[in-house]
Design a protein around this motif. Structure first.
Motif, PDB file in Angstrom:
ATOM      1  N   SER A   1      35.547  32.600 -45.287  1.00 30.91           N
ATOM      2  CA  SER A   1      36.126  32.054 -46.522  1.00 30.91           C
ATOM      3  C   SER A   1      35.466  32.726 -47.715  1.00 30.91           C
ATOM      4  N   THR A   2      36.200  32.785 -48.792  1.00 33.94           N
ATOM      5  CA  THR A   2      35.682  33.411 -50.006  1.00 33.94           C
ATOM      6  C   THR A   2      34.413  32.714 -50.491  1.00 33.94           C
ATOM      7  N   LEU A   3      34.443  31.379 -50.549  1.00 36.37           N
ATOM      8  CA  LEU A   3      33.255  30.655 -51.012  1.00 36.37           C
ATOM      9  C   LEU A   3      32.118  30.745 -50.002  1.00 36.37           C
ATOM     10  N   GLY A   4      32.438  30.821 -48.727  1.00 38.00           N
ATOM     11  CA  GLY A   4      31.403  31.004 -47.712  1.00 38.00           C
ATOM     12  C   GLY A   4      30.702  32.337 -47.877  1.00 38.00           C
ATOM     13  N   ILE A   5      31.465  33.373 -48.153  1.00 37.45           N
ATOM     14  CA  ILE A   5      30.889  34.695 -48.397  1.00 37.45           C
ATOM     15  C   ILE A   5      30.008  34.657 -49.638  1.00 37.45           C
ATOM     16  N   TRP A   6      30.444  33.956 -50.648  1.00 38.33           N
ATOM     17  CA  TRP A   6      29.660  33.823 -51.877  1.00 38.33           C
ATOM     18  C   TRP A   6      28.332  33.129 -51.592  1.00 38.33           C
ATOM     19  N   MET A   7      28.365  32.070 -50.763  1.00 36.66           N
ATOM     20  CA  MET A   7      27.126  31.374 -50.409  1.00 36.66           C
ATOM     21  C   MET A   7      26.200  32.288 -49.597  1.00 36.66           C
ATOM     22  N   LEU A   8      26.786  33.077 -48.700  1.00 35.66           N
ATOM     23  CA  LEU A   8      25.990  34.021 -47.926  1.00 35.66           C
ATOM     24  C   LEU A   8      25.323  35.037 -48.845  1.00 35.66           C
TER      25      LEU A   8
ATOM     26  N   ALA B   1      25.669  38.223 -40.143  1.00 33.76           N
ATOM     27  CA  ALA B   1      26.839  37.424 -40.543  1.00 33.76           C
ATOM     28  C   ALA B   1      27.715  38.214 -41.506  1.00 33.76           C
ATOM     29  N   LEU B   2      27.096  38.954 -42.424  1.00 28.49           N
ATOM     30  CA  LEU B   2      27.849  39.776 -43.364  1.00 28.49           C
ATOM     31  C   LEU B   2      28.595  40.891 -42.626  1.00 28.49           C
ATOM     32  N   ARG B   3      27.934  41.520 -41.668  1.00 30.42           N
ATOM     33  CA  ARG B   3      28.568  42.576 -40.880  1.00 30.42           C
ATOM     34  C   ARG B   3      29.773  42.030 -40.114  1.00 30.42           C
ATOM     35  N   LYS B   4      29.633  40.851 -39.536  1.00 30.36           N
ATOM     36  CA  LYS B   4      30.717  40.252 -38.758  1.00 30.36           C
ATOM     37  C   LYS B   4      31.944  39.947 -39.618  1.00 30.36           C
ATOM     38  N   ILE B   5      31.727  39.590 -40.873  1.00 32.67           N
ATOM     39  CA  ILE B   5      32.853  39.310 -41.777  1.00 32.67           C
ATOM     40  C   ILE B   5      33.730  40.553 -41.901  1.00 32.67           C
ATOM     41  N   LYS B   6      33.094  41.710 -41.966  1.00 31.87           N
ATOM     42  CA  LYS B   6      33.838  42.959 -42.154  1.00 31.87           C
ATOM     43  C   LYS B   6      34.706  43.321 -40.960  1.00 31.87           C
ATOM     44  N   ILE B   7      34.417  42.760 -39.784  1.00 29.80           N
ATOM     45  CA  ILE B   7      35.202  43.094 -38.593  1.00 29.80           C
ATOM     46  C   ILE B   7      35.978  41.900 -38.042  1.00 29.80           C
ATOM     47  N   ASN B   8      35.820  40.752 -38.646  1.00 30.72           N
ATOM     48  CA  ASN B   8      36.510  39.549 -38.159  1.00 30.72           C
ATOM     49  C   ASN B   8      38.009  39.661 -38.443  1.00 30.72           C
TER      50      ASN B   8
ATOM     51  N   LEU C   1      40.124  37.444 -38.727  1.00 30.55           N
ATOM     52  CA  LEU C   1      40.583  36.376 -39.616  1.00 30.55           C
ATOM     53  C   LEU C   1      40.194  36.612 -41.077  1.00 30.55           C
ATOM     54  N   SER C   2      39.368  37.631 -41.318  1.00 36.34           N
ATOM     55  CA  SER C   2      38.994  37.975 -42.698  1.00 36.34           C
ATOM     56  C   SER C   2      40.167  38.668 -43.375  1.00 36.34           C
ATOM     57  N   SER C   3      40.464  38.235 -44.585  1.00 34.78           N
ATOM     58  CA  SER C   3      41.490  38.936 -45.364  1.00 34.78           C
ATOM     59  C   SER C   3      40.919  40.280 -45.817  1.00 34.78           C
ATOM     60  N   GLU C   4      41.789  41.153 -46.281  1.00 44.62           N
ATOM     61  CA  GLU C   4      41.318  42.439 -46.799  1.00 44.62           C
ATOM     62  C   GLU C   4      40.356  42.234 -47.965  1.00 44.62           C
ATOM     63  N   GLN C   5      40.643  41.245 -48.804  1.00 42.76           N
ATOM     64  CA  GLN C   5      39.755  40.961 -49.933  1.00 42.76           C
ATOM     65  C   GLN C   5      38.374  40.518 -49.458  1.00 42.76           C
ATOM     66  N   MET C   6      38.330  39.685 -48.441  1.00 43.21           N
ATOM     67  CA  MET C   6      37.043  39.233 -47.896  1.00 43.21           C
ATOM     68  C   MET C   6      36.255  40.406 -47.325  1.00 43.21           C
ATOM     69  N   LYS C   7      36.947  41.296 -46.631  1.00 43.26           N
ATOM     70  CA  LYS C   7      36.282  42.477 -46.074  1.00 43.26           C
ATOM     71  C   LYS C   7      35.730  43.356 -47.194  1.00 43.26           C
ATOM     72  N   GLU C   8      36.512  43.512 -48.254  1.00 41.28           N
ATOM     73  CA  GLU C   8      36.041  44.290 -49.407  1.00 41.28           C
ATOM     74  C   GLU C   8      34.840  43.615 -50.060  1.00 41.28           C
ATOM     75  N   ASP C   9      34.899  42.279 -50.202  1.00 38.96           N
ATOM     76  CA  ASP C   9      33.777  41.544 -50.788  1.00 38.96           C
ATOM     77  C   ASP C   9      32.510  41.723 -49.959  1.00 38.96           C
ATOM     78  N   ALA C  10      32.643  41.635 -48.643  1.00 37.80           N
ATOM     79  CA  ALA C  10      31.488  41.818 -47.757  1.00 37.80           C
ATOM     80  C   ALA C  10      30.919  43.233 -47.902  1.00 37.80           C
ATOM     81  N   GLU C  11      31.796  44.216 -48.011  1.00 37.37           N
ATOM     82  CA  GLU C  11      31.354  45.597 -48.183  1.00 37.37           C
ATOM     83  C   GLU C  11      30.626  45.778 -49.519  1.00 37.37           C
TER      84      GLU C  11
END
Length: 136
Positions: free
Chosen positions: A86-93, A108-115, A117-127
């Protein structure tokens, strides 16, 4: 009078984004923070993030503030991000990583980029977070 934690959790579980949802969410989280054993509500709180992974629920808002005031939220956050980023979950991380560059948080951050269920925006945010914090 402070309601029982079970009643607050029940209301969190049926929370929906209709009408004046931010006011309702704020009232629920205010109640939660006055209750004993507020940590029992972590699954329901993260359930809201998982149900509405890309919705605007504040910056950071009452939900994040309530979560961050619960002992042990860090582990629950990682489990939530694994289930449904989730966007807010990524922000908390990101906030956790700024405080402490823990290997569990980096993973956890690395996993977001390959999950898937992550939207493209979430993957970009993690990157971006990885770049900002110089995490490989």
């Amino acid at each position: 009078m402070v309601r029982q934690i079970a009643d607050i959790i029940s209301d969190l579980k049926i929370f929906c984004m209709e009408g004046d949802y931010m006011l309702r969410l704020s009232k629920l989280t205010d109640e939660l923070l006055q209750a004993k054993n507020k940590e029992e509500a972590l699954p329901a709180l993260f359930g809201i993030l998982e149900k509405y992974p890309e919705e605007e629920l504040g910056s950071p808002g009452p939900l994040v503030h309530a979560i961050e005031k619960c002992k042990g939220y860090e582990k629950a956050l990682i489990y939530s991000l694994d289930r449904r980023p989730s966007t807010l979950g990524i922000w908390m991380l990101y906030r956790l990583l700024k405080k402490r560059s823990d290997s569990e948080y980096k993973e956890a951050l690395r996993k977001i980029k390959i999950n898937p269920l992550s939207s493209e925006q979430m993957k970009e945010d993690a990157e971006l977070i990885a770049e900002w914090l110089k995490i490989n």
